[in-house]
Write a protein that holds these residues in place. Sequence first.
Motif, PDB file in Angstrom:
ATOM      1  N   ASP A   1     -62.435  16.989  23.190  1.00 21.21           N
ATOM      2  CA  ASP A   1     -63.485  16.149  23.802  1.00 21.21           C
ATOM      3  C   ASP A   1     -63.975  15.070  22.827  1.00 21.21           C
ATOM      4  O   ASP A   1     -64.141  13.907  23.195  1.00 21.21           O
ATOM      5  CB  ASP A   1     -64.692  17.005  24.232  1.00 21.21           C
ATOM      6  N   GLY A   2     -64.217  15.479  21.589  1.00 22.26           N
ATOM      7  CA  GLY A   2     -64.700  14.526  20.588  1.00 22.26           C
ATOM      8  C   GLY A   2     -63.619  13.507  20.232  1.00 22.26           C
ATOM      9  O   GLY A   2     -63.903  12.320  20.035  1.00 22.26           O
ATOM     10  N   ILE A   3     -62.363  13.980  20.183  1.00 24.79           N
ATOM     11  CA  ILE A   3     -61.235  13.068  19.909  1.00 24.79           C
ATOM     12  C   ILE A   3     -61.158  12.035  21.040  1.00 24.79           C
ATOM     13  O   ILE A   3     -60.911  10.847  20.814  1.00 24.79           O
ATOM     14  CB  ILE A   3     -59.899  13.854  19.806  1.00 24.79           C
ATOM     15  N   GLY A   4     -61.414  12.506  22.269  1.00 24.05           N
ATOM     16  CA  GLY A   4     -61.408  11.611  23.430  1.00 24.05           C
ATOM     17  C   GLY A   4     -62.504  10.557  23.328  1.00 24.05           C
ATOM     18  O   GLY A   4     -62.290   9.387  23.647  1.00 24.05           O
ATOM     19  N   PHE A   5     -63.674  10.976  22.857  1.00 26.19           N
ATOM     20  CA  PHE A   5     -64.788  10.032  22.704  1.00 26.19           C
ATOM     21  C   PHE A   5     -64.414   8.958  21.674  1.00 26.19           C
ATOM     22  O   PHE A   5     -64.575   7.754  21.928  1.00 26.19           O
ATOM     23  CB  PHE A   5     -66.055  10.784  22.260  1.00 26.19           C
TER      24      PHE A   5
ATOM     25  N   GLY B   1     -78.604  14.886  22.955  1.00 31.59           N
ATOM     26  CA  GLY B   1     -78.020  16.093  23.530  1.00 31.59           C
ATOM     27  C   GLY B   1     -77.423  17.015  22.492  1.00 31.59           C
ATOM     28  O   GLY B   1     -77.142  16.606  21.343  1.00 31.59           O
ATOM     29  N   ALA B   2     -77.258  18.272  22.905  1.00 32.85           N
ATOM     30  CA  ALA B   2     -76.714  19.296  22.009  1.00 32.85           C
ATOM     31  C   ALA B   2     -75.905  20.314  22.797  1.00 32.85           C
ATOM     32  O   ALA B   2     -75.709  21.434  22.343  1.00 32.85           O
ATOM     33  CB  ALA B   2     -77.854  19.974  21.265  1.00 32.85           C
TER      34      ALA B   2
ATOM     35  N   ALA C   1     -69.372  18.253  20.588  1.00 34.02           N
ATOM     36  CA  ALA C   1     -67.995  17.823  20.278  1.00 34.02           C
ATOM     37  C   ALA C   1     -67.999  16.417  19.679  1.00 34.02           C
ATOM     38  O   ALA C   1     -67.266  16.140  18.721  1.00 34.02           O
ATOM     39  CB  ALA C   1     -67.146  17.864  21.548  1.00 34.02           C
ATOM     40  N   ILE C   2     -68.838  15.551  20.220  1.00 33.88           N
ATOM     41  CA  ILE C   2     -68.927  14.166  19.709  1.00 33.88           C
ATOM     42  C   ILE C   2     -69.487  14.163  18.289  1.00 33.88           C
ATOM     43  O   ILE C   2     -68.954  13.504  17.387  1.00 33.88           O
ATOM     44  CB  ILE C   2     -69.810  13.311  20.656  1.00 33.88           C
ATOM     45  N   GLN C   3     -70.562  14.921  18.084  1.00 34.95           N
ATOM     46  CA  GLN C   3     -71.193  14.947  16.753  1.00 34.95           C
ATOM     47  C   GLN C   3     -70.203  15.433  15.698  1.00 34.95           C
ATOM     48  O   GLN C   3     -70.067  14.832  14.628  1.00 34.95           O
ATOM     49  CB  GLN C   3     -72.440  15.856  16.810  1.00 34.95           C
ATOM     50  N   VAL C   4     -69.488  16.501  16.009  1.00 34.85           N
ATOM     51  CA  VAL C   4     -68.570  17.080  15.020  1.00 34.85           C
ATOM     52  C   VAL C   4     -67.393  16.131  14.753  1.00 34.85           C
ATOM     53  O   VAL C   4     -67.047  15.857  13.597  1.00 34.85           O
ATOM     54  CB  VAL C   4     -68.078  18.473  15.493  1.00 34.85           C
ATOM     55  N   GLN C   5     -66.790  15.588  15.810  1.00 29.70           N
ATOM     56  CA  GLN C   5     -65.629  14.711  15.596  1.00 29.70           C
ATOM     57  C   GLN C   5     -66.031  13.435  14.866  1.00 29.70           C
ATOM     58  O   GLN C   5     -65.305  12.968  13.976  1.00 29.70           O
ATOM     59  CB  GLN C   5     -64.963  14.372  16.944  1.00 29.70           C
TER      60      GLN C   5
END
Length: 289
Positions: free
Chosen positions: A109-113, A133-134, A140-144
């Motif tokens: 998901d984060g890779i997609g963002f 958001g959390a 996923a966005i925060q981590v990626q």
Amino acid sequence: MEQRIKGTTGLLALIGSPVGHSGSPDMYNFCFRYHNLDYSYMAFDIKEDQVPAALDAMRLFKMRGCNVTMPCKTAAAQNMDELSPAARIIGAVNTIVNENGKLVGHMTDGIGFVGNLKDHGVDVKGKKMVVLGAGGAATAIQVQCALDKAASISIFNPNDPFLDRAKNTAAKLKAEVPDCDVQVFCLEDQDKLKEEIAKADILVNGTSAGMKPHEDFSLITDKSVFRPDLIVCDVVYNPEETKLLREAREAGCTKTIGGKGMLLWQGVAAYKLYTGMDMPVEEYKKYQA
Ligand code: NAD
């Protein structure tokens, strides 16, 4: 389709519940046909407590991979042989690749963002971000973005049970990606929100705010925060242009980016993991039209 399935055909699937509405079988089967790959893709309704059995079946049937949707993402992560860095930090997977019997879990998901931003000419490296958001998408966005070298991430969440998850993510990132400055604030602190957005390059709504049937809702009520060089993104893809994005665009923000591309690019990332090939995105779009 019948002619394509042979004794050698490898299986991939989506697992989760519900899955009947999913567009993934159509997308992956189109791509396998397009690339002449001897794979077929199905969707199986799997509840959380059935995940270990589903993974055993995946091993037994020598399936090449699985996409994982709610409510199975956490249970799947707990039963992997190996996890990607993002999946390990998040504790959830949405893509499993069977590497000769070893199940490797990824979170795309984060890779997609990040891929969607790149597609819009934006590199997260060195950027200051505010992420609202959390939940699953926001984390996923925060981590990626931290792994992809964002300079800082200010997480804002309402004072609800997800706030502890934000604090947990910040603590893990502090240990694992110390170069990225991650801070957590209550969304109720609107002065702080305004202050952090003023310093930010990218503002992301990672919550379901603005999603149908609540499309007349945005977490940003003070439109004075919008400025032309602020990149405004939303994970919500239904509607394609949320109230947040529309108001940002109308206030002069030159780059507003919706969630539809993130959805596509997380699939592109999973396809690459399964096949080593680039998903034929343009051809699939034409086929869909
Ligand atoms: P989730 O339930 O895991 O998290 C929900 C988050 O929203 C939490 O942080 C919660 O505090 C916050 N929230 C909920 N209602 C709120 C409100 N009224 N005001 C402020 N904050 C609120 O959900 P999720 O799985 O992370 O999904 C969130 C959104 O992201 C959904 O709209 C989903 O469709 C979308 N999504 C998009 C993609 C994509 O590829 N574009 C991928 C995953 C999820």
